[in-house]
Design a protein around this motif. Structure first.
Motif, PDB file in Angstrom:
ATOM      1  N   MET A   1      46.979  28.553  44.706  1.00 21.81           N
ATOM      2  CA  MET A   1      47.994  29.485  45.252  1.00 21.81           C
ATOM      3  C   MET A   1      48.888  28.771  46.276  1.00 21.81           C
ATOM      4  SD  MET A   1      48.088  32.597  44.142  1.00 21.81           S
ATOM      5  CE  MET A   1      48.636  33.721  45.417  1.00 21.81           C
ATOM      6  N   ILE A   2      50.147  29.083  46.243  1.00 27.31           N
ATOM      7  CA  ILE A   2      51.026  28.505  47.257  1.00 27.31           C
ATOM      8  C   ILE A   2      51.084  29.441  48.476  1.00 27.31           C
ATOM      9  CG2 ILE A   2      52.468  27.196  45.640  1.00 27.31           C
ATOM     10  CD1 ILE A   2      54.392  29.804  46.340  1.00 27.31           C
ATOM     11  N   ASN A   3      51.495  28.879  49.597  1.00 26.11           N
ATOM     12  CA  ASN A   3      51.537  29.674  50.824  1.00 26.11           C
ATOM     13  C   ASN A   3      52.789  30.554  50.845  1.00 26.11           C
ATOM     14  OD1 ASN A   3      51.868  30.620  53.405  1.00 26.11           O
ATOM     15  ND2 ASN A   3      52.099  28.589  54.353  1.00 26.11           N
ATOM     16  N   ARG A   4      52.612  31.868  50.629  1.00 24.84           N
ATOM     17  CA  ARG A   4      53.750  32.777  50.532  1.00 24.84           C
ATOM     18  C   ARG A   4      54.274  33.262  51.880  1.00 24.84           C
ATOM     19  NH1 ARG A   4      56.345  35.225  46.010  1.00 24.84           N
ATOM     20  NH2 ARG A   4      55.752  34.007  44.210  1.00 24.84           N
ATOM     21  N   SER A   5      53.730  32.677  52.971  1.00 26.23           N
ATOM     22  CA  SER A   5      54.361  33.031  54.250  1.00 26.23           C
ATOM     23  C   SER A   5      55.017  31.790  54.868  1.00 26.23           C
ATOM     24  CB  SER A   5      53.340  33.658  55.202  1.00 26.23           C
ATOM     25  OG  SER A   5      52.244  32.801  55.320  1.00 26.23           O
ATOM     26  N   LEU A   6      55.194  30.789  53.997  1.00 23.46           N
ATOM     27  CA  LEU A   6      55.770  29.514  54.464  1.00 23.46           C
ATOM     28  C   LEU A   6      57.093  29.708  55.223  1.00 23.46           C
ATOM     29  CD1 LEU A   6      55.551  26.364  54.283  1.00 23.46           C
ATOM     30  CD2 LEU A   6      56.974  26.509  52.237  1.00 23.46           C
ATOM     31  N   PHE A   7      57.957  30.595  54.690  1.00 24.17           N
ATOM     32  CA  PHE A   7      59.299  30.706  55.266  1.00 24.17           C
ATOM     33  C   PHE A   7      59.350  31.538  56.558  1.00 24.17           C
ATOM     34  CE2 PHE A   7      60.514  30.177  50.577  1.00 24.17           C
ATOM     35  CZ  PHE A   7      60.477  28.788  50.681  1.00 24.17           C
ATOM     36  N   GLU A   8      58.172  32.048  56.979  1.00 20.40           N
ATOM     37  CA  GLU A   8      58.134  32.793  58.246  1.00 20.40           C
ATOM     38  C   GLU A   8      58.010  31.843  59.444  1.00 20.40           C
ATOM     39  OE1 GLU A   8      58.639  35.958  57.963  1.00 20.40           O
ATOM     40  OE2 GLU A   8      58.467  35.771  55.772  1.00 20.40           O
ATOM     41  N   SER A 301      62.896  32.986  44.663  1.00 21.68           N
ATOM     42  CA  SER A 301      63.161  31.916  43.674  1.00 21.68           C
ATOM     43  C   SER A 301      62.494  30.617  44.114  1.00 21.68           C
ATOM     44  CB  SER A 301      64.663  31.665  43.518  1.00 21.68           C
ATOM     45  OG  SER A 301      65.295  32.785  42.977  1.00 21.68           O
ATOM     46  N   CYS A 302      62.511  30.354  45.413  1.00 17.11           N
ATOM     47  CA  CYS A 302      61.891  29.112  45.904  1.00 17.11           C
ATOM     48  C   CYS A 302      60.376  29.175  45.743  1.00 17.11           C
ATOM     49  CB  CYS A 302      62.270  28.852  47.361  1.00 17.11           C
ATOM     50  SG  CYS A 302      64.028  28.512  47.539  1.00 17.11           S
ATOM     51  N   TYR A 303      59.790  30.337  46.081  1.00 18.59           N
ATOM     52  CA  TYR A 303      58.336  30.463  45.894  1.00 18.59           C
ATOM     53  C   TYR A 303      57.979  30.298  44.414  1.00 18.59           C
ATOM     54  CZ  TYR A 303      57.525  32.190  50.695  1.00 18.59           C
ATOM     55  OH  TYR A 303      57.424  32.309  52.062  1.00 18.59           O
ATOM     56  N   HIS A 332      65.267  28.210  57.425  1.00 14.65           N
ATOM     57  CA  HIS A 332      63.835  28.522  57.284  1.00 14.65           C
ATOM     58  C   HIS A 332      63.321  28.061  55.922  1.00 14.65           C
ATOM     59  CE1 HIS A 332      65.875  31.880  55.402  1.00 14.65           C
ATOM     60  NE2 HIS A 332      64.746  32.362  54.929  1.00 14.65           N
ATOM     61  N   ILE A 333      64.211  28.034  54.924  1.00 12.50           N
ATOM     62  CA  ILE A 333      63.783  27.536  53.601  1.00 12.50           C
ATOM     63  C   ILE A 333      63.795  26.001  53.618  1.00 12.50           C
ATOM     64  CG2 ILE A 333      64.370  27.446  51.149  1.00 12.50           C
ATOM     65  CD1 ILE A 333      65.434  30.268  51.346  1.00 12.50           C
ATOM     66  N   SER A 334      64.931  25.428  54.016  1.00 12.19           N
ATOM     67  CA  SER A 334      65.084  23.962  53.922  1.00 12.19           C
ATOM     68  C   SER A 334      64.011  23.216  54.717  1.00 12.19           C
ATOM     69  CB  SER A 334      66.448  23.516  54.474  1.00 12.19           C
ATOM     70  OG  SER A 334      67.469  24.298  53.954  1.00 12.19           O
ATOM     71  N   PHE A 335      63.861  23.586  55.996  1.00 15.78           N
ATOM     72  CA  PHE A 335      62.981  22.783  56.850  1.00 15.78           C
ATOM     73  C   PHE A 335      61.507  22.992  56.523  1.00 15.78           C
ATOM     74  CE2 PHE A 335      66.983  22.520  58.983  1.00 15.78           C
ATOM     75  CZ  PHE A 335      67.016  21.221  59.442  1.00 15.78           C
ATOM     76  N   ASN A 336      61.166  24.212  56.118  1.00 17.25           N
ATOM     77  CA  ASN A 336      59.761  24.442  55.757  1.00 17.25           C
ATOM     78  C   ASN A 336      59.403  23.766  54.440  1.00 17.25           C
ATOM     79  OD1 ASN A 336      58.436  25.993  57.893  1.00 17.25           O
ATOM     80  ND2 ASN A 336      60.052  27.495  57.497  1.00 17.25           N
ATOM     81  N   LEU A 337      60.339  23.782  53.466  1.00 18.24           N
ATOM     82  CA  LEU A 337      60.061  23.076  52.205  1.00 18.24           C
ATOM     83  C   LEU A 337      59.920  21.577  52.466  1.00 18.24           C
ATOM     84  CD1 LEU A 337      62.453  24.757  49.577  1.00 18.24           C
ATOM     85  CD2 LEU A 337      59.966  24.798  49.567  1.00 18.24           C
ATOM     86  N   ALA A 338      60.825  21.043  53.293  1.00 17.41           N
ATOM     87  CA  ALA A 338      60.770  19.600  53.579  1.00 17.41           C
ATOM     88  C   ALA A 338      59.463  19.243  54.290  1.00 17.41           C
ATOM     89  CB  ALA A 338      61.978  19.176  54.412  1.00 17.41           C
ATOM     90  N   ALA A 339      59.051  20.111  55.220  1.00 12.52           N
ATOM     91  CA  ALA A 339      57.805  19.828  55.952  1.00 12.52           C
ATOM     92  C   ALA A 339      56.603  19.820  55.012  1.00 12.52           C
ATOM     93  CB  ALA A 339      57.604  20.866  57.058  1.00 12.52           C
ATOM     94  N   GLU A 340      56.724  20.584  53.913  1.00 14.49           N
ATOM     95  CA  GLU A 340      55.634  20.612  52.919  1.00 14.49           C
ATOM     96  C   GLU A 340      55.690  19.420  51.968  1.00 14.49           C
ATOM     97  OE1 GLU A 340      53.112  23.247  51.867  1.00 14.49           O
ATOM     98  OE2 GLU A 340      53.304  23.240  54.038  1.00 14.49           O
ATOM     99  N   GLY A 341      56.776  18.635  52.059  1.00 14.37           N
ATOM    100  CA  GLY A 341      56.870  17.435  51.222  1.00 14.37           C
ATOM    101  C   GLY A 341      57.757  17.559  49.990  1.00 14.37           C
ATOM    102  N   TYR A 342      58.478  18.700  49.847  1.00 14.33           N
ATOM    103  CA  TYR A 342      59.398  18.842  48.706  1.00 14.33           C
ATOM    104  C   TYR A 342      60.707  18.085  48.982  1.00 14.33           C
ATOM    105  CZ  TYR A 342      56.336  22.614  47.102  1.00 14.33           C
ATOM    106  OH  TYR A 342      55.262  23.342  46.664  1.00 14.33           O
ATOM    107  N   ASN A 343      61.441  17.766  47.915  1.00 19.03           N
ATOM    108  CA  ASN A 343      62.764  17.148  48.074  1.00 19.03           C
ATOM    109  C   ASN A 343      63.777  18.240  48.415  1.00 19.03           C
ATOM    110  OD1 ASN A 343      62.012  14.491  47.172  1.00 19.03           O
ATOM    111  ND2 ASN A 343      61.884  15.332  45.107  1.00 19.03           N
ATOM    112  N   VAL A 344      64.423  18.084  49.562  1.00 20.35           N
ATOM    113  CA  VAL A 344      65.380  19.108  49.994  1.00 20.35           C
ATOM    114  C   VAL A 344      66.662  18.438  50.474  1.00 20.35           C
ATOM    115  CG1 VAL A 344      65.797  21.028  51.586  1.00 20.35           C
ATOM    116  CG2 VAL A 344      63.476  20.540  50.852  1.00 20.35           C
ATOM    117  N   ALA A 345      67.793  19.032  50.105  1.00 20.83           N
ATOM    118  CA  ALA A 345      69.071  18.511  50.600  1.00 20.83           C
ATOM    119  C   ALA A 345      69.959  19.657  51.058  1.00 20.83           C
ATOM    120  CB  ALA A 345      69.772  17.740  49.495  1.00 20.83           C
ATOM    121  N   LYS A 346      70.723  19.389  52.092  1.00 21.07           N
ATOM    122  CA  LYS A 346      71.715  20.361  52.544  1.00 21.07           C
ATOM    123  C   LYS A 346      73.083  19.892  52.061  1.00 21.07           C
ATOM    124  CE  LYS A 346      69.931  23.341  55.714  1.00 21.07           C
ATOM    125  NZ  LYS A 346      69.871  24.800  55.466  1.00 21.07           N
TER     126      LYS A 346
END
Ligand SMILES: Cc1cc2nc3c(=O)[nH]c(=O)nc-3n(C[C@H](O)[C@H](O)[C@H](O)COP(=O)(O)OP(=O)(O)OC[C@H]3O[C@@H](n4cnc5c(N)ncnc54)[C@H](O)[C@@H]3O)c2cc1C
Length: 390
Positions: A1-8, A301-303, A332-346
């Motif tokens: 399961m992925i963490n569904r409160s990541l963006f909080e 969509s991100c989850y 809240h989406i970009s920085f939390n995804l990046a902190a989890e190790g996903y590829n993120v770009a602004k």
């Protein structure tokens, strides 16, 4: 399961914002959450800029600095470096729109080529972007899309557009920089799609360099993707696809109504969301053939993307999957995804203040019409201010 409160997690989301930047962001979103204020502000700003009133400073200190990196690429460097300290990459977006002359298209071309050179020795900038109409006249794309024969002069003009695309994609291939090509209005898009497909055929033989855009508020796009996939397999090239919902919904619907054809837009938001999820699913199942840049501020969509990546055993840092948000929105989406190790770009828009006004106005209007999103930004900013006080 992925963490569904990541963006909080607002601490991670706003880690780069000082208290005063946090206050400015709150004030700004509060202002643009008011539709009448945005309407008045838009008219007043356009008037003031046309009348050469000294409003640039005010615009820079408010909306411009929040949503843009600067007036030129050098200006953006501190922003790029700062984002990268938190693992977020940058896509410099030369946001000068609505030009229609050859020298302006050539200027835009030079700008993108310069940005690719700029990316060459910067890990924080693996991707560039341009708009088809940055390199050629809207009406020329439209004529080609409608299948109207071009005059000899227009054929030569089109060839110049093709050459501009080719120069960018060729240099990008040499420098190993990925190129995103934005999606625009449906009545000019077929011509752009065909041209981008040709670029994929030329430059995506073994790795994905060229990306087109799939606007999933259009109900025909999933079928388009599937047919492109068949062609790519038979001709032996890889597909790059940025997936977004789409930014021109009102305009699309109004034109269809006015001209009496069926609207190309899904009948409601749920249908757009289902279409988006369908495309995401299809691509992640076919990642060996299709690389994806997921351009969205939609948390669900991100989850879903995170979940599907897990299901299909796609590693978080797989270079074939990128998440992207616009600078100044959805940190809240970009920085939390990046902190989890996903590829993120602004996407970082830049350009002279008066030239990026159409972009800024679109952002303000979008944030007004997508009321849910603005209130989400406001509530996250509020929680973070509260958290810091405590
Ligand atoms: C990195 C990035 C790149 C982008 N590039 C492009 C691009 O190249 N071309 C482009 O057009 N846009 C582009 N966009 C803009 C994007 O299309 C908008 O941000 C997007 O529309 C907002 O949708 P969302 O996925 O963030 O989520 P949400 O806020 O959940 O969705 C809002 C969107 O849903 C759709 N929608 C809303 N109401 C309805 C309805 N009643 N019926 C049907 N559909 C509805 C509309 O597309 C609306 O914009 C880009 C965005 C990002 C973040």
């Amino acid at each position: 399961m992925i963490n569904r409160s990541l963006f909080e997690d607002t601490k991670t989301a706003f880690t780069l914002k000082s208290d005063s930047e946090l206050d400015r962001a709150y004030f700004l979103f509060k202002m643009i959450s008011s539709a009448p204020l945005v309407r008045i502000g838009t008219v007043a700003t356009n008037f003031a800029l046309k009348a050469h009133l000294p409003v640039e400073k005010l615009i820079r200190a408010t909306v411009f600095d929040h949503f843009c990196g600067g007036v030129n690429e050098d200006d953006c460097l501190p922003v790029i470096d700062r984002l990268y300290t938190e693992g977020v990459s940058s896509v410099l977006d030369y946001s000068v729109e609505g030009k229609a002359e050859e020298n302006q298209f050539d200027n835009a071309l030079e700008k993108i080529l310069k940005i690719i050179h700029f990316c060459d020795d910067r890990e924080a900038m693996p991707i560039v972007v341009f708009k088809p109409t940055g390199f050629g006249r809207f009406l020329l794309y439209q004529k080609k899309t409608e299948g109207v024969a071009l005059t000899e002069e227009e054929e030569a003009e089109w060839q110049r557009v093709v050459n501009r695309f080719d120069k960018v994609c060729k240099l990008a291939k040499e420098k190993d920089v990925e190129v995103l090509i934005d999606g625009e209005e449906s009545w000019m898009q077929d011509a752009a799609d065909d041209l981008v497909e040709e670029m994929m055929f030329r430059y995506n033989k073994d790795v994905t360099i060229v990306y087109n855009t799939l606007q999933l508020y259009r109900w025909d796009r999933l079928d388009y993707l599937k047919s492109l996939h068949e062609r790519a397999k038979s001709k032996g090239f890889k597909i790059g696809m940025k997936i977004v919902r789409g930014a021109y919904m009102e305009k699309e619907r109004e034109r269809a109504l006015e001209k009496g054809y069926d609207s190309p837009i899904c009948e409601n938001k749920k249908a757009t969301d289902d279409n988006f999820d369908g495309a995401l699913n299809y691509i992640l199942q076919n990642l060996k053939d299709i690389s994806v840049f997921i351009g969205t501020h939609n948390e669900l969509s991100c989850y879903l993307a995170m979940e599907l990546m897990k299901t299909h055993h796609i590693s978080k840092e797989d270079n074939n999957v990128w998440f992207g948000q616009l600078y100044g929105m959805s940190d809240h989406i970009s920085f939390n995804l990046a902190a989890e190790g996903y590829n993120v770009a602004k996407y970082i828009p830049f350009g002279p203040v008066k030239d990026v006004m159409p972009y800024l106005i679109r952002r303000a209007e979008e944030n007004t019409s997508v009321a849910g999103q603005t209130s989400r930004e406001l509530s996250l900013l509020k929680s973070e201010r509260r958290r810091r006080k405590l």
